[in-house]
Design an enzyme around this catalytic site. Structure first.
Site: not given
Ligand code: PLP
Length: 475
Positions: A133-134, A205, A235, A257, A293, A401
């Site tokens: 996701g990031t 999230n 989410q 995940h 890849t 933190c």
């Molecule tokens: N965006 C949201 C709303 C998330 O909850 C998360 C992960 O907690 C991410 C992006 C990032 O996803 P990833 O953990 O696959 O990098």
């Protein structure tokens, strides 16, 4: 079927043309329905075959009495594990290769791409596989910024993977209402001809708020015609019909995940009308939009998990939504001054809600079904998590933190929740495998733990991080 095939082959035949395509004003989006036969054909491919339901209908995580942190990461679905194993063992060829084994791997990627496209209401050529996701969020935001420049806009409650790139490029951050929904008047003010990207997540999230994406899309088309709309749907897939809700959206991020696939794999939908600069270059994979890849095993497992999540979604929402409600209602009844976060009728962002909202019950219809969120006056949630862990109940807090000091979550701050109250926030998130037994245990353990903390600990403003605090927030 004819039109789906035509679309697919058009994609295959126009790679360069697509990459070079000019940045057109998007036409008014239409609702994308995935034809049933396309879904059935995609998910019945031998390599991805999903099972009818969870293999362990009573099971959560082996040896873990109550896992209530599914929003951070939900257990892998057994069918996804099964689907990925051959691609970690005997089927190891590189999908970009020229021989038969490589072609097999490429075919598995094609099948997975078709399933993800169906699940997300996209064409196969619009799917870009990422490392999660990031990366998908970064690619959407920074890829647009690098290609088109201009002004970036996002909601104040976005995940850091969106917020930091937008802030880093001097973008505009739009306030939300007390229930976490973006303030549409403020969004209107933030939009103009200079804006090239607007990013608003589908489901939050931390508190689970679902954003009104169709109304946001209308505003963006109207007020910022040069902009693309991105939604972080990381989410959402287990709980919402992303294919329909995100139909008017140009860029959609997901992460495996969060719906029963493995960590480290995700996808970004890039509609053909949205053009991006790649952030990873070199191999030309993913139609030049993301070099490297592909993670074949992870992608096969992600598609298998997505197929299961989408097929089981109505039943999951009903079953798990009822468990979430039983958990949150049970806690509100047992501990009278708990506050369920995000009352929709609060509209003053800076108001301290400790007095007026004690014991209030929230309309949960605007939240995804798996997430419960509470603020507990008079305690620090880090200490509560420690007590819960002693009884093997696992949840999470909204604080994080940074630089050695505890900071309340930016999401809660944006919703106007007082700093001291935000330190007592607790997210209880359920997922596809959550059981009644887990809810029972949490209901048994939480009220006395809260009482114990209140009895023995004077509430103080934390200034230093506990050693068990997460090093960064926002999962
Ligand atoms: N965006 C949201 C709303 C998330 O909850 C998360 C992960 O907690 C991410 C992006 C990032 O996803 P990833 O953990 O696959 O990098």
């Amino acid at each position: 079927m004819a039109s789906a095939q035509a679309r697919t082959s058009a994609h295959a035949g126009s790679r360069t043309a697509t990459a070079e395509r000019s940045y057109e004003r998007p036409t008014r989006p239409t609702r994308r329905l995935i034809p049933r036969h396309r879904w059935r054909r995609a998910t019945s491919r031998a390599l991805l075959r999903p099972q009818a339901g969870p293999r362990h209908p009573t099971g959560s995580l082996p040896g873990v009495p109550a896992y209530l942190d599914h929003a951070a990461s939900t257990p892998m679905r057994p069918e996804a594990i099964e689907a990925m194993l051959p691609w970690l063992t005997e089927r190891h060829a590189n999908p970009s290769g020229a021989h038969r084994l490589a072609r097999d791997a490429r075919r598995a990627l094609d099948d997975a791409r078709e399933v993800m496209a169906c699940a997300l209401g996209a064409a196969p050529g619009e799917i870009v596989f990422t490392s999660g996701g990031t990366e998908a969020d970064n690619l959407a935001v920074l890829g647009t910024a690098d290609r088109h420049g201009g002004v970036l806009v996002c909601a104040a409650t976005e995940h850091h993977a969106v917020l930091e790139p937008v802030e880093g490029r001097g973008g505009r951050v739009v306030r939300v209402r007390a229930d976490g929904v973006i303030d549409l008047d403020a969004l209107t003010e933030a939009l103009d001809d200079d804006v090239t990207l607007v990013s608003v997540m589908l489901a939050n999230n931390e508190v689970g708020t679902v954003q009104p994406i169709a109304a946001i899309a209308d505003l963006v088309r109207d007020r910022a015609p040069a902009a693309v709309l991105h939604t972080d749907a990381v989410q959402a897939l287990s709980w919402l019909d992303v294919a329909t809700l995100a139909a008017p959206v140009d860029l959609i991020s997901v992460s495996a995940h969060k719906f029963g696939g493995p960590k480290g794999v995700g996808a970004l939908v890039v509609r053909d009308r949205a053009t991006l600069a790649a952030r990873q270059i070199g191999g030309g994979q993913e139609r030049e939009r993301r070099g490297g890849t592909q993670n074949v095993a992870g992608i096969v497992a992600m598609a298998t998990a997505a197929a299961a999540a989408v097929e089981q979604r109505p039943a999951t929402v009903e079953r798990i939504g009822a468990r979430r409600d039983r958990l949150v209602d049970g806690l509100l009844a047992a501990v009278p001054d708990l506050i369920e976060t995000g009352r929709p009728d609060r509209d003053l962002p800076d108001r301290d809600l400790t007095d007026r909202d004690l014991g209030a019950v929230v309309d949960r219809s605007g939240r995804i079904a798996g997430t419960g969120h509470l603020c507990i006056p008079g305690i620090e949630s880090e200490a509560l998590l420690f007590l819960l862990e002693e009884r093997e109940v696992y949840a999470s807090a909204g604080s994080s933190c940074s630089s050695g000091a505890m900071e309340p979550s930016h999401v809660l701050a944006a919703m106007g929740i007082a700093r001291q109250l935000a330190f007592g926030s607790l997210r209880l998130s359920l997922g596809w495998s959550s059981t009644d037994a887990e809810v029972d245990l949490a209901l048994e353990v939480l009220p006395p733990a809260i009482e114990r903390l209140r009895r023995f600990a004077e509430p103080t403003q934390p200034t230093t991080a506990s050693t068990t605090a997460p090093i960064s927030g926002g999962v």
